[in-house]
Write an enzyme that holds these catalytic residues in place. Structure first.
Site, PDB file in Angstrom:
ATOM      1  N   GLU A 155      25.609  71.019  62.840  1.00 36.84           N
ATOM      2  CA  GLU A 155      26.979  70.857  63.311  1.00 36.84           C
ATOM      3  C   GLU A 155      27.047  70.477  64.780  1.00 36.84           C
ATOM      4  O   GLU A 155      26.297  70.995  65.609  1.00 36.84           O
ATOM      5  CB  GLU A 155      27.724  72.185  63.105  1.00 36.84           C
ATOM      6  CG  GLU A 155      29.170  72.180  63.515  1.00 36.84           C
ATOM      7  CD  GLU A 155      29.864  73.493  63.198  1.00 36.84           C
ATOM      8  OE1 GLU A 155      31.096  73.542  63.323  1.00 36.84           O
ATOM      9  OE2 GLU A 155      29.183  74.471  62.838  1.00 36.84           O
ATOM     10  N   GLU A 256      38.793  76.440  58.867  1.00 33.69           N
ATOM     11  CA  GLU A 256      38.172  77.231  59.929  1.00 33.69           C
ATOM     12  C   GLU A 256      39.118  77.260  61.128  1.00 33.69           C
ATOM     13  O   GLU A 256      38.757  76.892  62.233  1.00 33.69           O
ATOM     14  CB  GLU A 256      36.804  76.648  60.311  1.00 33.69           C
ATOM     15  CG  GLU A 256      35.913  77.684  60.969  1.00 33.69           C
ATOM     16  CD  GLU A 256      34.557  77.148  61.390  1.00 33.69           C
ATOM     17  OE1 GLU A 256      33.541  77.621  60.859  1.00 33.69           O
ATOM     18  OE2 GLU A 256      34.516  76.247  62.255  1.00 33.69           O
TER      19      GLU A 256
END
Length: 276
Positions: A155, A256
């Protein structure tokens, strides 16, 4: 294409945190969701007691939801840490101790994606040394993920919030994906495209989608600025997710975002229940 065309998963490490960990899977199910994901829940324990692992597995199973994504140990999240695998010494050792524990736990719940946060730069340590350590540890993680039939996610975060994290652009993260796949020959390392982080970095999101959709193993969203629910900021998230679908991404989209000053269950009003 719109939100109703997506498959969503709820991150229980940022949503429903007003509840104890073991109550969150049932809360997500009650809100209409069938899939959840988690950061590593035990921030001080890369190898938690068996009873803790069993209790969380039971909570997920009893709620009737599926765990679709799990982070490897990454230090204190939320908090100042942004991963452990490139940090020499104790943190790297803790990451390695966690690899098989996390993979086995993921396998027990049918989880098919494991996220490995790269880790912050450390003052006084050569970045090249950290990068070599990261590649070594990511190779171990990719092999563990492959053992259970899972993807390894890598990520990019954002520089304003994570100034010591070196992967603060999509190309930087994808370059690591490519290096890991070259090192292992497994091809299971993929890009975690978090649209919030990329937006905070000022990246051209349609261009990122066009360039990297084929290498993307998971997508996460929050609006920007503010990291709130869709509609609280200025990102055209519905349009961007439509672009991703047209570009060939057919995986889940992780929620998220921060719910704000209301209970998490009330933060999904942007998404019709029948679309969850």
């Amino acid at each position: 294409m719109g939100f109703a065309d997506q498959r969503f998963t709820v991150n229980l490490s940022i949503l429903f945190t007003e509840l104890p960990l073991l109550e969150r899977p049932a809360a997500a199910a009650a809100a209409g969701f069938g899939a959840v994901e988690l950061w590593w829940p035990w921030t001080d324990a890369p190898v938690p007691e068996r009873a803790a692992l069993d209790a969380l597995k039971r909570a997920v199973d009893d709620a009737g939801v599926r765990l679709t994504g799990l982070n490897f140990y990454a230090g204190r999240l939320p908090g100042p840490d942004r991963g452990a695998l490139s940090v020499p010494g104790e943190e790297s050792d803790r990451f390695r101790a966690n690899i098989d524990v996390a993979a086995d736990f993921a396998e027990s719940l049918g989880c098919t994606a494991l996220n490995a946060l790269y880790g912050n730069r450390v003052e006084g340590v050569d970045p090249a040394e950290q990068d070599a350590l990261a590649l070594e540890n990511l190779t171990l993680a990719a092999r563990a993920a492959d053992r259970i039939g899972a993807a390894l996610l890598i990520e990019a975060l954002n520089e304003p919030e994570s100034p010591r994290y070196p992967l603060v652009s999509a190309p930087a993260a994808v370059a690591v994906v490519d290096r890991v796949n070259e090192a292992t020959g497994l091809g299971n390392a993929t890009f975690l495209m978090d649209l919030y982080h990329l937006a905070m970095n000022g990246e051209d999101l349609p261009e990122v989608i066009e360039r990297f959709a084929a290498k993307t193993g998971h997508v996460q969203i929050a609006d920007s600025p503010g990291r709130g629910a869709p509609g609280t900021g200025s990102l055209p998230l519905e349009e961007l997710l439509g672009r991703l679908r047209k570009a060939g991404y057919d995986g889940r989209v992780g929620l998220e975002y921060k719910p704000g000053d209301r209970p998490s269950a009330e933060s999904f009003d942007w998404l019709p229940r029948e679309a969850r």
